[in-house]
Design a protein around this motif. Structure first.
Motif, PDB file in Angstrom:
ATOM      1  N   ILE A 116       6.490  -1.665   5.781  1.00  0.00           N
ATOM      2  CA  ILE A 116       6.447  -0.854   4.556  1.00  0.00           C
ATOM      3  C   ILE A 116       5.354   0.197   4.655  1.00  0.00           C
ATOM      4  CG2 ILE A 116       5.783  -1.005   2.133  1.00  0.00           C
ATOM      5  CD1 ILE A 116       7.492  -3.904   2.897  1.00  0.00           C
ATOM      6  N   MET A 117       4.197  -0.228   5.178  1.00  0.00           N
ATOM      7  CA  MET A 117       3.124   0.737   5.406  1.00  0.00           C
ATOM      8  C   MET A 117       3.624   1.830   6.348  1.00  0.00           C
ATOM      9  SD  MET A 117       0.484  -0.303   3.713  1.00  0.00           S
ATOM     10  CE  MET A 117      -0.834   0.644   4.443  1.00  0.00           C
ATOM     11  N   MET A 119       6.550   3.069   6.769  1.00  0.00           N
ATOM     12  CA  MET A 119       7.414   4.060   6.140  1.00  0.00           C
ATOM     13  C   MET A 119       6.592   5.049   5.312  1.00  0.00           C
ATOM     14  SD  MET A 119      11.041   2.912   4.644  1.00  0.00           S
ATOM     15  CE  MET A 119      11.363   1.775   5.949  1.00  0.00           C
ATOM     16  N   GLY A 120       5.622   4.535   4.565  1.00  0.00           N
ATOM     17  CA  GLY A 120       4.751   5.423   3.792  1.00  0.00           C
ATOM     18  C   GLY A 120       3.966   6.352   4.700  1.00  0.00           C
ATOM     19  N   PHE A 121       3.402   5.787   5.774  1.00  0.00           N
ATOM     20  CA  PHE A 121       2.645   6.603   6.725  1.00  0.00           C
ATOM     21  C   PHE A 121       3.541   7.673   7.349  1.00  0.00           C
ATOM     22  CE2 PHE A 121      -0.821   3.320   7.272  1.00  0.00           C
ATOM     23  CZ  PHE A 121      -1.841   4.187   6.926  1.00  0.00           C
ATOM     24  N   ILE A 124       3.883  10.565   5.043  1.00  0.00           N
ATOM     25  CA  ILE A 124       2.637  11.342   4.945  1.00  0.00           C
ATOM     26  C   ILE A 124       2.367  12.103   6.236  1.00  0.00           C
ATOM     27  CG2 ILE A 124       0.141  11.182   4.636  1.00  0.00           C
ATOM     28  CD1 ILE A 124       0.717   8.637   2.967  1.00  0.00           C
TER      29      ILE A 124
ATOM     30  N   LEU B  47      -9.226   2.518   1.264  1.00  0.00           N
ATOM     31  CA  LEU B  47      -8.116   1.823   0.623  1.00  0.00           C
ATOM     32  C   LEU B  47      -7.229   2.791  -0.163  1.00  0.00           C
ATOM     33  CD1 LEU B  47      -9.785  -1.469  -0.663  1.00  0.00           C
ATOM     34  CD2 LEU B  47      -8.017  -1.266   1.066  1.00  0.00           C
ATOM     35  N   PHE B  50      -5.524   5.221   2.721  1.00  0.00           N
ATOM     36  CA  PHE B  50      -4.697   4.612   3.767  1.00  0.00           C
ATOM     37  C   PHE B  50      -3.915   3.385   3.308  1.00  0.00           C
ATOM     38  CE2 PHE B  50      -8.077   6.562   6.619  1.00  0.00           C
ATOM     39  CZ  PHE B  50      -7.338   7.718   6.762  1.00  0.00           C
ATOM     40  N   TYR B  51      -4.136   2.936   2.087  1.00  0.00           N
ATOM     41  CA  TYR B  51      -3.289   1.870   1.558  1.00  0.00           C
ATOM     42  C   TYR B  51      -2.504   2.327   0.329  1.00  0.00           C
ATOM     43  CZ  TYR B  51      -4.118  -2.283   4.319  1.00  0.00           C
ATOM     44  OH  TYR B  51      -4.104  -3.204   5.318  1.00  0.00           O
ATOM     45  N   TYR B  53      -2.104   5.319  -1.055  1.00  0.00           N
ATOM     46  CA  TYR B  53      -1.265   6.508  -0.932  1.00  0.00           C
ATOM     47  C   TYR B  53       0.036   6.222  -0.157  1.00  0.00           C
ATOM     48  CZ  TYR B  53       0.020  11.387  -0.316  1.00  0.00           C
ATOM     49  OH  TYR B  53       0.701  12.573  -0.311  1.00  0.00           O
ATOM     50  N   PRO B  54      -0.025   5.582   1.021  1.00  0.00           N
ATOM     51  CA  PRO B  54       1.237   5.255   1.685  1.00  0.00           C
ATOM     52  C   PRO B  54       2.150   4.393   0.815  1.00  0.00           C
ATOM     53  CG  PRO B  54      -0.573   4.927   3.193  1.00  0.00           C
ATOM     54  CD  PRO B  54      -1.179   5.231   1.863  1.00  0.00           C
ATOM     55  N   LEU B  55       1.572   3.442   0.081  1.00  0.00           N
ATOM     56  CA  LEU B  55       2.407   2.603  -0.769  1.00  0.00           C
ATOM     57  C   LEU B  55       3.041   3.432  -1.880  1.00  0.00           C
ATOM     58  CD1 LEU B  55       0.373  -0.698  -1.079  1.00  0.00           C
ATOM     59  CD2 LEU B  55       2.519  -0.308   0.117  1.00  0.00           C
ATOM     60  N   ARG B  57       3.710   6.621  -1.683  1.00  0.00           N
ATOM     61  CA  ARG B  57       4.768   7.421  -1.045  1.00  0.00           C
ATOM     62  C   ARG B  57       6.021   6.588  -0.820  1.00  0.00           C
ATOM     63  NH1 ARG B  57       4.876  12.572   1.021  1.00  0.00           N
ATOM     64  NH2 ARG B  57       7.044  11.977   0.942  1.00  0.00           N
ATOM     65  N   ASN B  58       5.813   5.330  -0.517  1.00  0.00           N
ATOM     66  CA  ASN B  58       6.935   4.440  -0.277  1.00  0.00           C
ATOM     67  C   ASN B  58       7.740   4.224  -1.555  1.00  0.00           C
ATOM     68  OD1 ASN B  58       8.059   2.882   1.899  1.00  0.00           O
ATOM     69  ND2 ASN B  58       7.696   1.124   0.572  1.00  0.00           N
ATOM     70  N   LEU B  61       9.593   7.399  -2.202  1.00  0.00           N
ATOM     71  CA  LEU B  61      10.770   7.499  -1.328  1.00  0.00           C
ATOM     72  C   LEU B  61      11.943   6.738  -1.918  1.00  0.00           C
ATOM     73  CD1 LEU B  61       9.432   6.883   2.312  1.00  0.00           C
ATOM     74  CD2 LEU B  61      10.381   8.996   1.414  1.00  0.00           C
ATOM     75  N   ALA B 294      13.210   2.399   2.044  1.00  0.00           N
ATOM     76  CA  ALA B 294      12.014   2.133   1.253  1.00  0.00           C
ATOM     77  C   ALA B 294      12.320   1.140   0.133  1.00  0.00           C
ATOM     78  CB  ALA B 294      11.477   3.436   0.668  1.00  0.00           C
ATOM     79  N   GLY B 297      12.274  -2.200   1.590  1.00  0.00           N
ATOM     80  CA  GLY B 297      10.876  -2.520   1.850  1.00  0.00           C
ATOM     81  C   GLY B 297      10.148  -2.963   0.596  1.00  0.00           C
ATOM     82  N   ASN B 298      10.408  -2.272  -0.509  1.00  0.00           N
ATOM     83  CA  ASN B 298       9.714  -2.641  -1.742  1.00  0.00           C
ATOM     84  C   ASN B 298      10.168  -3.993  -2.271  1.00  0.00           C
ATOM     85  OD1 ASN B 298       8.025  -0.435  -1.870  1.00  0.00           O
ATOM     86  ND2 ASN B 298       9.594   0.853  -2.823  1.00  0.00           N
ATOM     87  N   LEU B 300      10.923  -6.386  -0.359  1.00  0.00           N
ATOM     88  CA  LEU B 300      10.178  -7.297   0.519  1.00  0.00           C
ATOM     89  C   LEU B 300       8.733  -7.456   0.047  1.00  0.00           C
ATOM     90  CD1 LEU B 300      10.465  -8.931   3.153  1.00  0.00           C
ATOM     91  CD2 LEU B 300       9.699  -6.918   4.387  1.00  0.00           C
ATOM     92  N   ILE B 301       8.130  -6.340  -0.361  1.00  0.00           N
ATOM     93  CA  ILE B 301       6.757  -6.400  -0.879  1.00  0.00           C
ATOM     94  C   ILE B 301       6.698  -7.313  -2.090  1.00  0.00           C
ATOM     95  CG2 ILE B 301       5.019  -5.142  -2.188  1.00  0.00           C
ATOM     96  CD1 ILE B 301       4.985  -3.035  -0.465  1.00  0.00           C
TER      97      ILE B 301
END
Lengths: 272, 321
Positions: A116-117, A119-121, A124, B47, B50-51, B53-55, B57-58, B61, B294, B297-298, B300-301
């Motif tokens: 999941i990380m 995909m976000g990365f 970006i 955090l 790099f944590y 913000y990607p989340l 964006r996910n 998406l 995505a 993925g979410n 799954l999260i």
């Protein structure tokens, strides 16, 4: 009598370990097996007619990948320590308000699946042009280790006696000075442990490499092996030789930091 | 380790560190807080960038309809939960859920049982026991690509050592990785092998924490062997077991590398879990479907976090007791 029994247990232990480590042995065995013996039936259990051609091919073709993995691993260690060591010092010794919440967030962060990380990365990195770069891979790989590093270092640093810090304070050392001249040297062993784990995880990473670096000129060894499997699935001695070489950091970690490894595994899982 | 999860004590009655210069000499505790947060600043920024913000964006998406073009240009239309609806209605959803459940539960059951048996075995020290215990860590520390490719070759239908051994006992060769009936079991076996060391180490330290006097008392009362294990050891080990299983659950839900490297979720989806499905949607095809990927993925999260929170709750309850 008891002596015989103890040796008996050792014998059983050896057998169990042998069974458990059979795949590792098999990897080594195949890495020395000659091409023409590869599909023999039954397979040769020992590399009696061993060859180094697998290793020669591996070093010939995989050396650049190994170099990239080394750079990525070291970069990840540096970034992880840069972020984690001061944070751990603060959480362990400076008692910031909201520190408990932050620890909680770090614990949660550890549980987010890498895919999941990734995909976000990807989204970006695509926009900022960091896809297929070593820097991008270092940043992504550091997320594997950073929360773990903070939590582990905090635990270790909490054990540093207050008297040591008070003595430093009496001598006129400020917070920064105490951190740099007392905390960091005293925590050397735990910092080494965290570094080894961060390196190993970056070195082993496949998810980020295969998503964020699949088209780049600088690819790590995990992708090297992955392409190997895909491209020439005849040359298994070379694939397994590369796998053996890629396992070297694991061996180093076990030899250097054996007791810390166990501590690292149990950290956060069991109350002490 | 419970210190990690507990909130630190209030900072009021504590001598303030001397950092921050003399400017804040009047309000010492607050200057202590400034210093404390200055040291935390890197990790907080980290955090967020790099944590978080990607989340974010996910999530974004998963709520928009992305094509390759709009992915680059960033003008994809907002479609709400359409991606989630698409994923839930997909023919892959049911099997993926089932495979994820089977893979996770079977892995956990075997990892835990084997790990516990080994921990019991190693509990009484014998010659070489420390060395052998360390060697048992190897599968857990090996790069996943190494273990996965080794297992791939061992499971090879024609030249794999597994079939060679089975053949020696007169069994027909099994198409471990290429038959839809076996692929899920093959990746599960490899995953069990990788996860045993974790269970062994955690359960071993849990067993060590049990007071030997309790066992001696039970032995004096005539409890022997199995009875002692079930009536005394196992109940005492329950807190550690719960934590081990929950943490293992969170780890196993996100397993991706092993399955993807060994089978790519195939053949024909027979070993597809949520993790590999998400990857295949986002990266596995020529035409990426980032939105649905995505969304999977979410989901799954959400699963991982649910069990993660249960784990933290259980662990906190234990550290308080």
């Amino acid at each position: 009598m008891t002596d015989a029994r103890r040796w008996g247990k050792t014998a059983i232990g050896l057998v169990l370990t042998g069974v458990m480590l059979f795949p590792v042995y098999w990897m080594i065995n195949v890495s020395f097996t000659r091409e023409q013996d590869m599909r023999k039936s039954p397979p040769s259990w020992f590399p009696v007619k061993g060859t180094l051609e697998g290793y020669r091919a591996a070093l010939d073709q995989q050396l650049p990948y190994l170099g990239i993995s080394l750079v990525v691993g070291l970069g990840t260690v540096a970034l992880t320590l840069l972020v984690a060591t001061p944070a751990a010092y603060s959480l362990a010794k400076l008692r910031p308000r909201g520190g408990g919440t932050l620890s909680f967030v770090l614990l949660i962060a550890q549980m987010i699946p890498g895919i999941i990380m990734a995909m976000g990365f990807y989204a970006i990195f695509l926009n900022v042009g960091m896809l297929n770069t070593v820097t991008g891979l270092i940043v992504a790989d550091s997320t594997l280790a950073a929360p773990f590093a903070v939590l582990i270092l905090t635990t270790f640093m909490s054990g540093i006696p207050e008297e040591l810090m008070q003595a430093a304070r009496v001598d006129g050392a400020g917070t920064v000075r105490t951190f740099w001249s007392i905390i960091v040297p005293v925590s050397r062993n735990s910092i080494i442990t965290v570094s080894l784990f961060a390196f190993l995880w970056a070195w082993s990473d496949f998810v980020f490499a295969s998503t964020l670096d699949q088209g780049g000129a600088f690819q790590p060894i995990t992708l090297g092996i992955y392409h190997y499997i895909g491209n020439n699935n005849q040359q298994w001695n070379a694939i397994m030789a590369t796998a053996v070489i890629a396992s070297i950091p694991t061996a180093v970690l076990l030899v250097i930091a054996q007791r810390y490894v166990a501590a690292g595994v149990t950290a956060g899982a069991v109350k002490s | 380790m419970n210190r990690v999860t507990q909130a630190p004590a209030p900072a009021a009655d504590r001598p303030a560190p001397a950092a921050g210069g003399g400017r804040r000499a009047a309000s010492r505790p607050r200057s202590g807080q400034w210093a404390a947060w200055a040291f935390l600043a890197p990790v907080v920024v980290y955090l967020l960038v790099f944590y978080a913000y990607p989340l974010y964006r996910n999530v974004e998406l998963s709520l928009r309809h992305y094509t390759v073009r709009s992915f680059v240009q960033g003008d994809a239309p907002f479609t709400g939960f359409a991606n989630y609806a698409e994923v839930l209605g997909d023919a892959t959803f049911g099997p993926a859920l089932w495979h994820t459940a089977v893979f996770t539960l079977v892995s956990l059951a075997f990892q835990f049982t084997i790990g516990l048996a080994l921990a019991m075995f190693f509990l009484k020290n014998f010659r070489l026991s420390a060395v052998l215990r360390a060697l048992f860590l190897v599968p857990w520390l090996l790069p996943l690509i190494v273990s996965s490719s080794t297992w791939s070759w061992m499971f090879n239908s024609d030249s794999g050592v597994v079939n060679a051994v089975l053949g020696a006992f007169g069994a027909e060769p099994v198409h471990w990785l290429t038959s839809p009936d076996w692929s899920l079991w093959s990746v599960t076996i490899a995953n069990i092998w990788i996860g045993v060391p974790f269970n062994l180490v955690v359960l071993y330290s849990g067993l060590q924490a049990i007071d030997p006097a309790i066992h001696e008392a039970a032995a004096l009362d005539g409890a022997a062997g199995w009875q002692r294990f079930w009536k005394v050891t196992f109940p005492l080990l329950r807190p550690v077991s719960a934590v081990t299983l929950l943490l293992g659950l969170v780890y196993t839900l996100k397993v991706f590398d092993i399955i993807w490297i060994m089978t790519r979720g195939g053949p024909s989806g027979s070993s597809t879990t949520f993790a590999t499905w998400s990857y295949r949607l986002g990266f596995g095809n020529l035409l990426p479907a980032f939105g649905p990927g995505a969304a999977v993925g979410n989901l799954l999260i959400v699963m991982a976090l649910f069990f993660g929170l249960v784990y933290i709750r259980v662990q906190r309850k234990q550290s308080l007791s």
